[in-house]
Design a protein around this motif. Sequence first.
Motif, mmCIF file in Angstrom:
data_model
loop_
_atom_site.group_PDB
_atom_site.id
_atom_site.type_symbol
_atom_site.label_atom_id
_atom_site.label_comp_id
_atom_site.label_asym_id
_atom_site.label_seq_id
_atom_site.Cartn_x
_atom_site.Cartn_y
_atom_site.Cartn_z
ATOM 1 N N PHE A 1 0.840 -1.188 0.000
ATOM 2 C CA PHE A 1 0.000 0.000 0.000
ATOM 3 C C PHE A 1 0.879 1.242 0.000
ATOM 4 N N VAL A 2 0.307 2.359 -0.394
ATOM 5 C CA VAL A 2 0.975 3.658 -0.302
ATOM 6 C C VAL A 2 0.722 4.187 1.097
ATOM 7 N N PRO A 3 1.755 4.384 1.895
ATOM 8 C CA PRO A 3 1.548 4.785 3.294
ATOM 9 C C PRO A 3 1.188 6.264 3.424
ATOM 10 N N GLN A 4 0.597 6.619 4.548
ATOM 11 C CA GLN A 4 0.205 8.003 4.825
ATOM 12 C C GLN A 4 1.408 8.940 4.782
ATOM 13 N N THR A 5 2.601 8.431 5.085
ATOM 14 C CA THR A 5 3.795 9.284 5.069
ATOM 15 C C THR A 5 4.131 9.801 3.683
ATOM 16 N N GLU B 1 -5.355 6.266 6.213
ATOM 17 C CA GLU B 1 -4.056 5.920 6.762
ATOM 18 C C GLU B 1 -3.150 5.315 5.710
ATOM 19 N N GLN B 2 -3.766 4.783 4.653
ATOM 20 C CA GLN B 2 -3.000 4.183 3.577
ATOM 21 C C GLN B 2 -3.904 4.031 2.360
ATOM 22 N N LEU B 3 -3.299 3.822 1.208
ATOM 23 C CA LEU B 3 -4.032 3.569 -0.022
ATOM 24 C C LEU B 3 -3.605 2.202 -0.538
ATOM 25 N N SER B 4 -4.514 1.238 -0.494
ATOM 26 C CA SER B 4 -4.188 -0.132 -0.853
ATOM 27 C C SER B 4 -3.968 -0.268 -2.359
ATOM 28 N N TYR C 1 8.014 5.663 -2.418
ATOM 29 C CA TYR C 1 6.715 6.227 -2.778
ATOM 30 C C TYR C 1 6.791 7.736 -3.034
#
Length: 626
Positions: free
Chosen positions: A193-197, A274-277, A344
């Motif tokens: 996933f693409v993390p929130q950071t 919180e994340q993008l799967s 990312y």
Amino acid sequence: MRNGLKMERGKALRLPLCILCITLCFPVICFPQTLEFQTLAISGGNRTGNGPGLISTLGTPISSTQIEVGSKGLQSGFLPATLGFSNNFPPAINFTHPDIIGAGDKISATITDLDGIKKAWLYYRPIAANKFDSIQLTAGASNAFEASVQNNFLDALGMEYYFKAEDNTGLKSTVPATSGTYFQSYKDGEGAFVPQTAFNTGTKMADYRIIAIPFELVNPSIGTQFGELGDHKKSAYRIATYAGNGNWFEFPDPSVNVFSRGKGYWFLTAKSAEQLSLEGESVPHNYRSSLFKMTLQPEWNQIGNPYPLAINWNDVIAYNNNPDIGTLMTFDHGYQDANELKPYEGGFVKYNGTSAVTIEVPFQGQVSAGGRARSDFTQDIGKMNWLLRLVVSDGEITSSIAAIGMHPLASDGIDRYDNFCPPSFLQYPEIQFEHDQAQLAKDIVASREKNVWRFRIAGIKDAPVRLKWDNTTLGANTLQLYLLDLEGNRLIDMRGVGSYFARGGGRYEIYYGQNIHDEILPDEVNVSAPYPNPIYTHNTPGEVHSPVALKGQSHSYNITIELINLQGQMVNQVSYYNLAPGFHELDWIAKDRNNTPLSPGLYFVRIRVNGGTQYYDFVKRLMIQP
């Protein structure tokens, strides 16, 4: 002779290979002649060069460690000769490497040798790492040797490894046998996933980030991968990428409807997550000998990190040894120069070549000999190679890519020490140096005794911005550095202060040199608006500053400031005498003649300049608020 076979003493007998093989394997009935056999050599080697193959001479004395022969040798008559062989080959290693691997998995190889296996090792490293470590394999049933994969064997890509074994005679072998060739097994990308950071949630310009997708996707459709954000609406999320020549493609335009590795994308979402799967993702099969290849077009490129681990752009420049590859700029609440491109994350790179070039993206620390060395700078302006960073902020966006400086190898033209302002997708303040119609963000000139840099603050107009620099590291020298606000008629000693409230759209100059202050003279007499403006009555003592520019002449100036209310009445007056040509700030208190604070309202500030034979009259406004 029996069977008609005729031989002469001392002559060698050349036997067919099949007969020779039978002779080596079974008792032999010899003819009544002594047979001289030719040398039989079977050579073998391995990756380390340890251990000969089978080398023996039949008909002459033979080493007991190679071939055992009957005590009487091969003589005429019916005497049997028994030949016995020992194993002089290195261990055989059989292994089929898995494509997917993770911590806790067993990794096993079948290793055999007639003399027995003394030890076997697994040499491993994370795929992006430089150095191999090793672990001794544990012997199991059916000649299996195995080890458990530990977390430190892997990075975000997977692991690279090879096997080595030694038999009881000291012979060794390695698999893969070719030097510099290894096995690669990759981590399972499922669930990535693409993390929130990597992105922000919000709707402001400062909330934009440049993201990248470092995985191979079965379906790279942006709409599919970010479907959890709902149907695409600009109010929900925006994705765009640079198309060159100042143009942009924005999703769902057909030119930007899929994610591509190595590309960067402006991304903004108002939806909290919180994340993008990701769906149908797999870890890219890149390793140190098979790196990701990226194509750079002339001018600006919006790139993305192609790996799920950090890379260093200075390593990229050195590895490809291409002086036309520019430095990296990333964006987080504003542009900044960066060496590291995080997982990312994307950014902008300017390629100064005239045609497209394909480069390889190495892992951190993987640089080739002969690569271009990074030019280091100091902030001490007394040195030959110094750089001073200029930061501009409007309170929301902060850009820190601007800089001035000197270097002995720099030229007065545009070279690799300079850098450009990236293409504008957003409205934000940026410093643009004037240089042959180019918009430079960094202007480094050849080392010299004096210099003047000219720039403007672009991106926003007439809005207040703060200009900052580090005045604590300019060095213990007598060189001067002054910032001149051409429209505000203010001269700022950059050693004395570290910031200045400037104006978007304003024009500025920076002067460098010994005793340079006395050489900075205006071309005309001018007066700027007083500041601060407005003044609040609760602020005491209500000090006001009036910047004045007096053009260079041999005589001095006298100046009178009159404060006038809306009824046309002069409520106060202050005079200044014998002012030399140059830039001055006239300080006075916003009070009336009786030293009483002014009532809230609008006032006029009339400034009369007496230049001997010339007189100048200026009127500005001042607001007093409760």
